[in-house]
Design a protein around this motif. Structure first.
Motif, short mmCIF file in Angstrom:
data_model
loop_
_atom_site.label_atom_id
_atom_site.label_comp_id
_atom_site.label_asym_id
_atom_site.label_seq_id
_atom_site.Cartn_x
_atom_site.Cartn_y
_atom_site.Cartn_z
N GLY A 130 0.81 -1.21 0.00
CA GLY A 130 0.00 0.00 0.00
C GLY A 130 0.85 1.26 0.00
O GLY A 130 1.93 1.31 -0.57
N GLY A 131 0.34 2.29 0.63
CA GLY A 131 1.05 3.56 0.69
C GLY A 131 0.54 4.55 -0.34
O GLY A 131 -0.50 4.34 -0.99
N GLU A 132 1.29 5.62 -0.50
CA GLU A 132 0.92 6.69 -1.44
C GLU A 132 0.85 6.17 -2.87
O GLU A 132 1.69 5.38 -3.29
CB GLU A 132 1.96 7.81 -1.34
CG GLU A 132 1.76 8.94 -2.31
CD GLU A 132 2.96 9.86 -2.37
OE1 GLU A 132 2.86 10.90 -3.04
OE2 GLU A 132 4.01 9.52 -1.78
N GLY A 133 -0.16 6.62 -3.60
CA GLY A 133 -0.25 6.26 -5.02
C GLY A 133 -0.71 4.85 -5.28
O GLY A 133 -0.41 4.30 -6.34
N ASP A 140 -8.35 -7.32 -9.62
CA ASP A 140 -7.66 -8.24 -8.71
C ASP A 140 -8.40 -8.33 -7.38
O ASP A 140 -7.80 -8.26 -6.31
CB ASP A 140 -6.21 -7.78 -8.49
CG ASP A 140 -5.35 -8.83 -7.81
OD1 ASP A 140 -5.72 -10.02 -7.85
OD2 ASP A 140 -4.32 -8.45 -7.21
N ARG A 141 -9.74 -8.44 -7.47
CA ARG A 141 -10.59 -8.60 -6.29
C ARG A 141 -10.41 -7.49 -5.26
O ARG A 141 -10.49 -7.71 -4.06
CB ARG A 141 -10.34 -9.97 -5.62
CG ARG A 141 -10.69 -11.17 -6.51
CD ARG A 141 -10.27 -12.47 -5.87
NE ARG A 141 -8.82 -12.57 -5.81
CZ ARG A 141 -8.18 -13.55 -5.18
NH1 ARG A 141 -8.86 -14.48 -4.54
NH2 ARG A 141 -6.87 -13.58 -5.17
N GLY A 142 -10.15 -6.30 -5.75
CA GLY A 142 -10.04 -5.15 -4.86
C GLY A 142 -8.78 -5.08 -4.04
O GLY A 142 -8.69 -4.26 -3.11
N LYS A 143 -7.78 -5.89 -4.37
CA LYS A 143 -6.50 -5.83 -3.64
C LYS A 143 -5.75 -4.56 -4.03
O LYS A 143 -5.93 -4.02 -5.12
CB LYS A 143 -5.66 -7.07 -3.95
CG LYS A 143 -6.27 -8.36 -3.44
CD LYS A 143 -5.37 -9.55 -3.75
CE LYS A 143 -5.97 -10.84 -3.24
NZ LYS A 143 -5.10 -12.01 -3.54
N LEU A 144 -4.86 -4.13 -3.16
CA LEU A 144 -4.12 -2.90 -3.42
C LEU A 144 -3.18 -3.08 -4.61
O LEU A 144 -2.52 -4.11 -4.75
CB LEU A 144 -3.32 -2.48 -2.19
CG LEU A 144 -4.14 -1.95 -1.01
CD1 LEU A 144 -3.22 -1.65 0.17
CD2 LEU A 144 -4.90 -0.69 -1.42
N GLY A 160 6.88 8.95 -22.72
CA GLY A 160 6.16 9.68 -21.68
C GLY A 160 5.43 8.69 -20.80
O GLY A 160 4.96 7.66 -21.28
N TRP A 161 5.34 9.00 -19.49
CA TRP A 161 4.67 8.08 -18.58
C TRP A 161 4.17 8.80 -17.35
O TRP A 161 4.60 9.91 -17.02
CB TRP A 161 5.59 6.91 -18.20
CG TRP A 161 6.95 7.32 -17.69
CD1 TRP A 161 7.31 7.63 -16.41
CD2 TRP A 161 8.13 7.44 -18.48
NE1 TRP A 161 8.63 7.94 -16.35
CE2 TRP A 161 9.17 7.83 -17.61
CE3 TRP A 161 8.43 7.26 -19.83
CZ2 TRP A 161 10.48 8.05 -18.04
CZ3 TRP A 161 9.73 7.49 -20.27
CH2 TRP A 161 10.73 7.87 -19.38
N ALA A 162 3.23 8.16 -16.65
CA ALA A 162 2.68 8.67 -15.40
C ALA A 162 2.22 7.48 -14.58
O ALA A 162 1.93 6.40 -15.13
CB ALA A 162 1.51 9.62 -15.66
N ILE A 163 2.15 7.64 -13.26
CA ILE A 163 1.73 6.55 -12.38
C ILE A 163 0.67 7.05 -11.42
O ILE A 163 0.58 8.24 -11.14
CB ILE A 163 2.92 5.94 -11.60
CG1 ILE A 163 3.50 6.97 -10.61
CG2 ILE A 163 3.99 5.44 -12.53
CD1 ILE A 163 4.51 6.36 -9.65
N ASP A 164 -0.13 6.10 -10.90
CA ASP A 164 -1.15 6.42 -9.90
C ASP A 164 -1.66 5.10 -9.33
O ASP A 164 -1.13 4.03 -9.63
CB ASP A 164 -2.29 7.22 -10.54
CG ASP A 164 -2.97 8.14 -9.52
OD1 ASP A 164 -3.00 7.78 -8.32
OD2 ASP A 164 -3.46 9.21 -9.91
N GLY A 165 -2.72 5.18 -8.53
CA GLY A 165 -3.30 3.99 -7.94
C GLY A 165 -4.04 3.14 -8.97
O GLY A 165 -4.46 3.63 -10.02
N ALA A 166 -4.22 1.86 -8.63
CA ALA A 166 -4.88 0.94 -9.56
C ALA A 166 -6.35 1.26 -9.76
O ALA A 166 -6.97 0.76 -10.71
CB ALA A 166 -4.72 -0.50 -9.05
N SER A 261 5.98 4.76 -1.54
CA SER A 261 6.01 6.16 -1.96
C SER A 261 6.04 6.23 -3.49
O SER A 261 6.70 5.43 -4.15
CB SER A 261 7.22 6.86 -1.37
OG SER A 261 7.36 8.17 -1.88
N SER A 262 5.35 7.22 -4.04
CA SER A 262 5.29 7.36 -5.50
C SER A 262 6.65 7.71 -6.08
O SER A 262 6.99 7.25 -7.18
CB SER A 262 4.28 8.45 -5.88
OG SER A 262 2.97 8.07 -5.54
#
Length: 296
Positions: A130-133, A140-144, A160-166, A261-262
């Motif tokens: 878990g954690g930020e981002g 995936d059944r709501g897993k982090l 080019g790229w960017a990241i965030d939560g699933a 951390s992101s």
């Protein structure tokens, strides 16, 4: 049997190929700032080798192991705590950002980026700590988990790229991904942009128009009540980005990320892209350095 497997790992994971690692380190070393030698008593403990720390980071990225296991796999030359501290120092000094820019510039200069057809897509992966981002992964059944979104050229090279939560939709990461390429001055060279049906929205079209991309092909979503098409919708030229997502998913730490951390995930992602580009450049060199003399 175990010894045989250890010998075969570098052949399977290009990041652990000594030739790739040496080439990446040659680019990293000049970017590392000199250590702080100001001490009130004028003395310091011997500083751990930057190269040993880099090797530990590379092993962790490729295998997906913990920092403690990375220390063991590199022969206990440097502690896991020192590896993490050195990584944070390099992030603060902008080492990974400068490294990815240098790798992209080298690829463009030697091989050349192809902007005739580019594509964007996201990729979902696990992030059990878990954690930020991070966010709940709907596949995936709501897993982090976490998600990256990349823009690639015709040959699948990330520009080019960017990241965030699933839990973020691909369309939410679409404009940050384009803006990342725009920050490198690469957005204006795009001729045709290919997107899958997940990007079929008003917001996506607005983002495309605001960035002066004149030709974009978006696979249409079939609305309720619309007849089923007689022919299946083709992939168009989106397969290069799908292949690149597969390449990046081979890195264990990207496939199952344990950072919280992101900025740490971005550093891992940048290093993976640099390893990918370095391997491409080595293959290009080998392609033209073979003995082409006629067989007698």
């Amino acid at each position: 049997h175990n010894q045989q497997r250890l010998v075969e790992v570098p052949a399977i994971m290009r990041a652990l190929d000594p030739e790739v690692g040496d080439a990446v380190w040659a680019a990293v070393a000049p970017l590392i700032p000199p250590p702080d030698r100001t001490h009130p008593l004028g003395c310091h403990r011997p500083r751990a080798s930057d190269r040993d720390c880099f090797n530990g980071m590379l092993v962790r990225l490729a295998t997906g192991c913990s920092w403690e296991d990375a220390e063991r796999l590199t022969g206990h030359k440097v502690s896991d705590t020192t590896m993490r501290l050195r990584r944070d120092e390099w992030i603060a000094a902008g080492v990974f950002d400068a490294l990815e820019e240098e790798a992209l510039h080298a690829y463009d200069k030697i091989i050349g980026l192809e902007f005739s057809d580019v594509s964007v897509d996201g990729s979902l992966h696990k992030s059990p700590c878990g954690g930020e981002g991070t966010g709940k992964n709907p596949t995936d059944r709501g897993k982090l988990g976490w998600k990256w979104s990349i823009l690639t050229d015709l040959n699948g090279i990330p520009i080019g790229w960017a990241i965030d939560g699933a839990n973020r939709h691909d369309s939410v990461l679409f404009t940050p991904t384009l803006d990342d390429a725009g920050a490198r001055g690469l957005l204006g060279d795009i001729e045709t942009l290919w997107l899958d049906r997940g990007y079929d929205s008003k917001g996506t079209r607005q983002g495309i128009a605001e960035r002066s991309i004149t030709d974009a092909v978006i696979a249409k979503q079939r609305r309720n009540g619309e007849p089923k098409p007689k022919k299946p919708l083709g992939m168009g030229l989106r397969w290069p980005v799908e292949r690149t997502n597969s390449w990046l998913s081979n890195f264990g730490q990207l496939r199952r990320n344990t950072d919280r951390s992101s900025i740490h995930r971005l550093a891992q992602f940048s290093l993976a892209i640099v390893c990918l580009l370095t391997a491409k450049l080595i293959d290009w060199r080998n392609r033209w350095s073979r003995d082409l003399s006629p067989i007698r």
